[in-house]
Design an enzyme around this catalytic site. Structure first.
Site, mmCIF file in Angstrom:
data_model
loop_
_atom_site.group_PDB
_atom_site.id
_atom_site.type_symbol
_atom_site.label_atom_id
_atom_site.label_comp_id
_atom_site.label_asym_id
_atom_site.label_seq_id
_atom_site.Cartn_x
_atom_site.Cartn_y
_atom_site.Cartn_z
ATOM 1 N N GLU A 169 0.830 -1.185 0.000
ATOM 2 C CA GLU A 169 0.000 0.000 0.000
ATOM 3 C C GLU A 169 0.874 1.248 0.000
ATOM 4 O O GLU A 169 1.996 1.235 0.495
ATOM 5 C CB GLU A 169 -0.914 -0.004 1.229
ATOM 6 C CG GLU A 169 -1.923 -1.139 1.149
ATOM 7 C CD GLU A 169 -2.787 -1.286 2.396
ATOM 8 O OE1 GLU A 169 -3.984 -1.520 2.231
ATOM 9 O OE2 GLU A 169 -2.268 -1.192 3.519
ATOM 10 N N CYS A 201 -0.735 5.468 10.225
ATOM 11 C CA CYS A 201 0.498 4.814 10.673
ATOM 12 C C CYS A 201 0.178 3.497 11.350
ATOM 13 O O CYS A 201 -0.664 3.442 12.237
ATOM 14 C CB CYS A 201 1.216 5.669 11.707
ATOM 15 S SG CYS A 201 1.848 7.191 11.058
ATOM 16 N N CYS A 227 6.228 -7.296 6.863
ATOM 17 C CA CYS A 227 7.391 -6.885 7.649
ATOM 18 C C CYS A 227 7.741 -8.008 8.603
ATOM 19 O O CYS A 227 6.849 -8.665 9.150
ATOM 20 C CB CYS A 227 7.084 -5.612 8.439
ATOM 21 S SG CYS A 227 8.525 -4.955 9.323
ATOM 22 N N CYS A 279 6.714 -5.610 15.463
ATOM 23 C CA CYS A 279 6.402 -4.675 16.543
ATOM 24 C C CYS A 279 4.954 -4.939 16.950
ATOM 25 O O CYS A 279 4.070 -5.070 16.100
ATOM 26 C CB CYS A 279 6.573 -3.225 16.087
ATOM 27 S SG CYS A 279 8.261 -2.862 15.560
ATOM 28 N N CYS A 281 1.885 -2.735 15.610
ATOM 29 C CA CYS A 281 1.833 -2.358 14.190
ATOM 30 C C CYS A 281 1.156 -3.459 13.377
ATOM 31 O O CYS A 281 1.535 -4.629 13.450
ATOM 32 C CB CYS A 281 3.246 -2.112 13.670
ATOM 33 S SG CYS A 281 3.305 -1.809 11.890
ATOM 34 N N CYS A 297 3.631 8.311 1.314
ATOM 35 C CA CYS A 297 4.171 7.312 2.231
ATOM 36 C C CYS A 297 4.295 6.007 1.440
ATOM 37 O O CYS A 297 3.287 5.466 0.993
ATOM 38 C CB CYS A 297 3.201 7.182 3.400
ATOM 39 S SG CYS A 297 3.650 5.949 4.607
HETATM 40 N N1 SAH Z 1 9.608 0.062 9.908
HETATM 41 C C1 SAH Z 1 9.755 1.497 9.825
HETATM 42 C C2 SAH Z 1 8.855 2.080 8.802
HETATM 43 C C3 SAH Z 1 7.361 1.951 9.111
HETATM 44 S S1 SAH Z 1 6.932 3.497 9.675
HETATM 45 C C4 SAH Z 1 9.558 2.105 11.207
HETATM 46 O O1 SAH Z 1 9.059 1.417 12.066
HETATM 47 O O2 SAH Z 1 9.939 3.236 11.411
HETATM 48 C C5 SAH Z 1 5.568 3.367 10.536
HETATM 49 C C6 SAH Z 1 5.520 4.437 11.632
HETATM 50 O O3 SAH Z 1 4.274 4.311 12.264
HETATM 51 C C7 SAH Z 1 6.565 4.179 12.683
HETATM 52 O O4 SAH Z 1 6.975 5.331 13.333
HETATM 53 C C8 SAH Z 1 5.784 3.272 13.597
HETATM 54 O O5 SAH Z 1 6.332 3.173 14.848
HETATM 55 C C9 SAH Z 1 4.441 3.929 13.601
HETATM 56 N N2 SAH Z 1 3.372 3.011 13.952
HETATM 57 C C10 SAH Z 1 3.351 1.674 13.807
HETATM 58 N N3 SAH Z 1 2.194 1.156 14.248
HETATM 59 C C11 SAH Z 1 1.462 2.183 14.679
HETATM 60 C C12 SAH Z 1 0.146 2.292 15.220
HETATM 61 N N4 SAH Z 1 -0.609 1.216 15.409
HETATM 62 N N5 SAH Z 1 -0.302 3.515 15.550
HETATM 63 C C13 SAH Z 1 0.465 4.604 15.337
HETATM 64 N N6 SAH Z 1 1.699 4.579 14.819
HETATM 65 C C14 SAH Z 1 2.193 3.370 14.504
#
Ligand code: SAH
Length: 370
Positions: free
Chosen positions: A98, A345, A118, A122, A125, A111
């Protein structure tokens, strides 16, 4: 399965995957400048359909009609009263990714995804919850930008430039876990599309060797580090990669990046209720941010399917931000875009895709050409 490293065994994909293949794509009987013309239509003066590539012969336009992009556009969604678009792209092997475009007045930010799925898992996420499918090739990362530019030209976001002005590698995947292809995508965005490297932001959850390589590479891109916790215990629970690259090492690599590039780093912090939103976390974060002279972005957690976590309340976020400011740290509370269409995000994942490669799902919602 990646592409073979060139040479005689390389089989040309029926889809464009890298600008250097364009010359081959236009075919043997065509003069060499056709490749250059096609490049211009894709990257400098972008159009969505080959029929609009007016300096190419009709036969060639027809032959290329189905092969212009390395994916099919399975879905296009609009949110925030046309300030946000999300596209779901499906690759010929079934992998899906996406990309999200957001209009912010003078900026149009795209974005992009760097991997399908991935591997870093985490907990909060959505992409991580659904596992890893594969790395994206450089051309597949570039094509998200090229496609968005062609699309925005005819249907711009509400009151925003009709082309992408900023790219953030914050879509699906961990860009620094896919380093050589990320590097090539950055080069192509700068050299083919003409983006300024300063308008590109690479976001990482803390892949230390990747941060150092990016620091040593020539482009003055921005770095965002997704921190989320200021001690190793908590961080290892939220971000499993922290067990391999603990906070102190991530901080050292970020400091190295700052020394080499002289570009301010941002620290991303997802605000999770009763998990990482207390005073001691704020104090720990303030100390790290001050040492790195970094900017902090706070993002309220967006809900994801496999976690019961909830966002911090706005009152708690306000207090957390105030604590950081009182310690001399610059803070922005990020607004959330695209939640209604799961484009915010951490919400990117592909519905119906387990990430386990169950074979190509070739639902064709929108055919690009003709
Ligand atoms: N793997 C990289 C790129 C993905 S960025 C990274 O983690 O930085 C995605 C961004 O959104 C990151 O800052 C991540 O921490 C944040 N993110 C992930 N899950 C989220 C959620 N459920 N709510 C808000 N932000 C989130």
């Amino acid at each position: 399965m990646g592409p073979s490293p060139g040479g005689t065994e390389q089989v040309l994909s029926p889809y464009l995957v890298h600008p250097d293949e364009l010359t081959q794509l236009v075919g043997a009987g065509e003069p060499a400048f056709r490749g250059r013309q096609l490049r211009e239509w894709l990257y400098s003066n972008p159009v969505l359909h080959t029929r609009d590539m007016t300096n190419l012969p009709i036969g060639l336009r027809r032959a290329l009609a189905d092969r212009l992009w390395p994916f099919e556009v399975e879905q296009h969604q609009v949110a925030d009263r046309r300030a946000t678009y999300k596209w779901l792209f499906r690759m010929p092997d079934g992998a899906a990714i996406e990309a999200v475009a957001m209009g912010y007045g003078r900026r149009t930010t795209l974005c992009v995804s760097s991997q399908a799925g991935c591997a870093l898992a985490c907990t909060f996420c959505a992409t991580g919850q659904f596992g890893f499918e594969r790395h994206l090739q450089a051309g597949e990362i570039l094509a998200q930008l090229a496609y968005a530019n062609a699309f925005l030209r005819s249907r711009p976001l509400r009151s925003a430039p009709p082309k992408v002005t900023n790219v953030v590698f914050m879509g699906m995947g961990e860009p620094l876990a896919n380093y050589p292809r990320l590097r090539e995508a950055i080069r192509l965005m700068v050299e083919e599309v003409g983006m300024s490297a300063r308008s590109l932001t690479v976001s990482t959850v803390g892949v230390v060797p990747g941060i150092r390589r990016l620091a040593d590479d020539p482009w003055p891109v921005k770095l965002a580090v997704s921190l989320h916790a200021s001690d190793d215990d908590l961080r290892s629970r939220l971000v499993p990669l922290n067990r391999r690259y603990p906070l102190a090492e991530v901080e050292k690599a970020a400091a190295y990046f700052f020394r080499k590039k002289r570009r301010r780093i941002s620290l991303e912090w997802t605000m999770i209720r009763d998990v990482n939103d207390d005073l001691s976390q704020a104090e720990g974060l303030a100390a790290i941010a001050r040492r790195l002279r970094a900017h902090v972005n706070l993002i309220a957690l967006n809900p994801t399917p496999l976690s019961a976590d909830r966002p911090s309340t706005s009152e708690v976020i306000r207090r957390f931000a105030a604590t950081l400011r009182s310690r001399g740290v610059n803070v922005t509370v990020r607004d959330t875009r695209g939640t209604q269409i799961d484009a915010a995000c951490g919400q990117l994942r592909v519905e119906g895709s387990s990430g386990k490669g169950e074979g190509p799902a070739r639902r064709r919602v929108l055919k690009l050409t003709r």
